[in-house]
Design an enzyme around this catalytic site. Structure first.
Site, mmCIF file in Angstrom:
data_model
loop_
_atom_site.group_PDB
_atom_site.id
_atom_site.type_symbol
_atom_site.label_atom_id
_atom_site.label_comp_id
_atom_site.label_asym_id
_atom_site.label_seq_id
_atom_site.Cartn_x
_atom_site.Cartn_y
_atom_site.Cartn_z
ATOM 1 N N ASP A 67 -27.574 37.404 62.477
ATOM 2 C CA ASP A 67 -27.520 36.215 61.631
ATOM 3 C C ASP A 67 -26.676 35.121 62.304
ATOM 4 O O ASP A 67 -25.533 35.376 62.702
ATOM 5 C CB ASP A 67 -26.885 36.646 60.292
ATOM 6 C CG ASP A 67 -26.922 35.582 59.233
ATOM 7 O OD1 ASP A 67 -27.870 34.771 59.232
ATOM 8 O OD2 ASP A 67 -25.999 35.580 58.386
ATOM 9 N N GLY B 164 -20.940 29.692 51.524
ATOM 10 C CA GLY B 164 -19.691 29.822 50.771
ATOM 11 C C GLY B 164 -19.834 29.332 49.342
ATOM 12 O O GLY B 164 -20.942 29.218 48.826
ATOM 13 N N GLY C 10 -27.182 30.614 52.318
ATOM 14 C CA GLY C 10 -26.168 30.131 51.381
ATOM 15 C C GLY C 10 -26.516 30.363 49.924
ATOM 16 O O GLY C 10 -26.285 29.514 49.069
ATOM 17 N N ALA C 11 -27.042 31.550 49.619
ATOM 18 C CA ALA C 11 -27.494 31.800 48.236
ATOM 19 C C ALA C 11 -26.371 32.280 47.314
ATOM 20 O O ALA C 11 -26.583 32.415 46.110
ATOM 21 C CB ALA C 11 -28.647 32.806 48.231
ATOM 22 N N SER C 12 -25.180 32.525 47.861
ATOM 23 C CA SER C 12 -24.064 32.887 46.975
ATOM 24 C C SER C 12 -23.703 31.702 46.098
ATOM 25 O O SER C 12 -23.788 30.551 46.545
ATOM 26 C CB SER C 12 -22.827 33.259 47.809
ATOM 27 O OG SER C 12 -23.026 34.465 48.475
ATOM 28 N N ASN D 35 -30.487 34.862 51.754
ATOM 29 C CA ASN D 35 -29.277 35.366 52.429
ATOM 30 C C ASN D 35 -28.065 35.324 51.509
ATOM 31 O O ASN D 35 -27.756 34.270 50.939
ATOM 32 C CB ASN D 35 -28.952 34.487 53.640
ATOM 33 C CG ASN D 35 -29.917 34.681 54.781
ATOM 34 O OD1 ASN D 35 -30.982 35.262 54.615
ATOM 35 N ND2 ASN D 35 -29.545 34.195 55.937
ATOM 36 N N ALA E 124 -23.908 36.479 51.393
ATOM 37 C CA ALA E 124 -22.712 37.045 52.036
ATOM 38 C C ALA E 124 -21.504 36.956 51.099
ATOM 39 O O ALA E 124 -20.971 37.967 50.646
ATOM 40 C CB ALA E 124 -22.418 36.328 53.347
ATOM 41 N N THR E 125 -21.096 35.729 50.775
ATOM 42 C CA THR E 125 -19.846 35.515 50.033
ATOM 43 C C THR E 125 -19.808 36.267 48.698
ATOM 44 O O THR E 125 -18.782 36.853 48.333
ATOM 45 C CB THR E 125 -19.662 33.993 49.779
ATOM 46 O OG1 THR E 125 -19.817 33.327 51.022
ATOM 47 C CG2 THR E 125 -18.311 33.679 49.196
HETATM 48 P P1 13P Z 1 -23.346 32.745 51.543
HETATM 49 O O1 13P Z 1 -22.066 33.300 52.102
HETATM 50 O O2 13P Z 1 -23.159 31.404 50.943
HETATM 51 O O3 13P Z 1 -24.019 33.721 50.651
HETATM 52 O O4 13P Z 1 -24.324 32.501 52.784
HETATM 53 C C1 13P Z 1 -24.850 33.601 53.444
HETATM 54 C C2 13P Z 1 -25.771 33.204 54.517
HETATM 55 O O5 13P Z 1 -26.506 32.248 54.424
HETATM 56 C C3 13P Z 1 -25.790 34.066 55.709
HETATM 57 O O6 13P Z 1 -26.655 33.587 56.675
#
Ligand code: 13P
Length: 285
Positions: free
Chosen positions: A83, A182, A210-212, A231, A233-234
């Site tokens: 990623d 984020g 950036g779906a968080s 995607n 992550a956060t």
């Molecule tokens: P977030 O941390 O906003 O969920 O973004 C994750 C992302 O897009 C990883 O590529």
């Protein structure tokens, strides 16, 4: 039972059936297990994503080995994905040790340089049946060591997307439509018209980064308009870390990683379950 897969079939199936495959960023054995075990329970295909600094931390061969064990023990379609990689040499090295899916992120480069870099990665990756994602436009926020200020963010231009996809032969395209890496300051505003226009012009799978912290209904709408990889992550890091913090407040003398990581895994699992539901990827195989 299974092998590590590329994302090709996974994303095309999601595109045909109108759901999204979640891509969860993992950092270690525990977070990988939560993602895989939950996907297995819910019969969801899943993408395990690692950023360059996760590879520096956990090392590529360990990640591949863990994913191989996970795939071997289930019929859950599992891909491991690089990623936001900017370094082409590192991508090639990771493909050589077994990664079957990668993102070359040259989104901060000018259009032509972005195309040239993606072409080089596609030429290498496709020889090994490895899929390639690229990004056009720039997402605001912080992901790994990548920091983009609001003034530098840029939405994806649909006409450019057509040229980009044609010239690069890339397998999937990350679009900038208003999400950020984020947490958000206010409620995010997504440019659905732009997404619709890109989708009407570009046939390859589209990816939402950036779906968080994006309200579920907005993510669902983006999926209904053609996003087939989401995607996250956060939103996973926060409950995992909060659980550990709480554990040490309640048990200041604790020192057994199994004791403080078990509730952290449980806290993260709830979010993984929820995201799979939002993606509509459960019971898909
Ligand atoms: P977030 O941390 O906003 O969920 O973004 C994750 C992302 O897009 C990883 O590529």
């Amino acid at each position: 039972m299974g092998n590590i897969l590329s994302t090709r079939q996974m994303l095309l199936k999601a595109q045909r059936e109108g759901y999204a495959v979640p891509a969860f960023n993992i950092h270690n054995l525990e977070t990988l297990q939560v993602v895989v075990d939950t996907a297995k329970e819910m019969r969801s295909p899943v993408i395990i994503a690692v950023t360059p600094s996760t590879i520096d931390y956990a090392r590529d061969e360990y990640v591949v080995a863990m994913a191989r064990v996970a795939a071997k023990n289930t019929d859950t379609p599992i891909a491991i994905h690089l990623d936001h990689f900017e370094n082409i040499l590192k991508i090639k090295q990771a493909i050589d040790v077994g990664f079957k899916s990668c993102m070359i992120d040259a989104s901060k480069e000018p259009f032509e340089e972005n195309i040239t870099k993606v072409q080089e990665v596609v030429a290498y990756a496709h020889r090994y049946d490895t899929t390639v994602e690229a990004e056009l436009g720039k997402l605001v926020g912080i992901e790994d060591d990548l920091v983009v200020d609001e003034k530098d963010s840029l939405y994806t231009n649909p006409a450019d997307a057509v040229i980009f996809v044609e010239r690069t032969g890339v397998d999937s395209l990350a679009v900038a439509i208003g999400t950020a890496h984020g947490l958000y300051k206010g409620k995010p505003k997504l440019d659905f018209e732009r997404l619709q226009e890109i989708r009407s012009k570009v046939s390859i799978p589209l990816v939402l980064h950036g779906a968080s912290d994006v309200p579920d209904e907005l993510v669902k709408r983006a999926i209904s308009l053609g996003i087939c990889k989401v995607n996250v992550a956060t939103d996973l890091k926060i409950p995992f870390s909060n659980s550990i913090k709480e554990y040490f407040v309640e048990n200041p003398n604790a020192n057994d990683p199994r004791k403080y990581l078990t509730p952290a895994k449980a806290a993260m699992k709830k979010i993984v379950q929820h995201k799979i539901e939002v993606c509509g990827s459960n019971n898909r195989y």
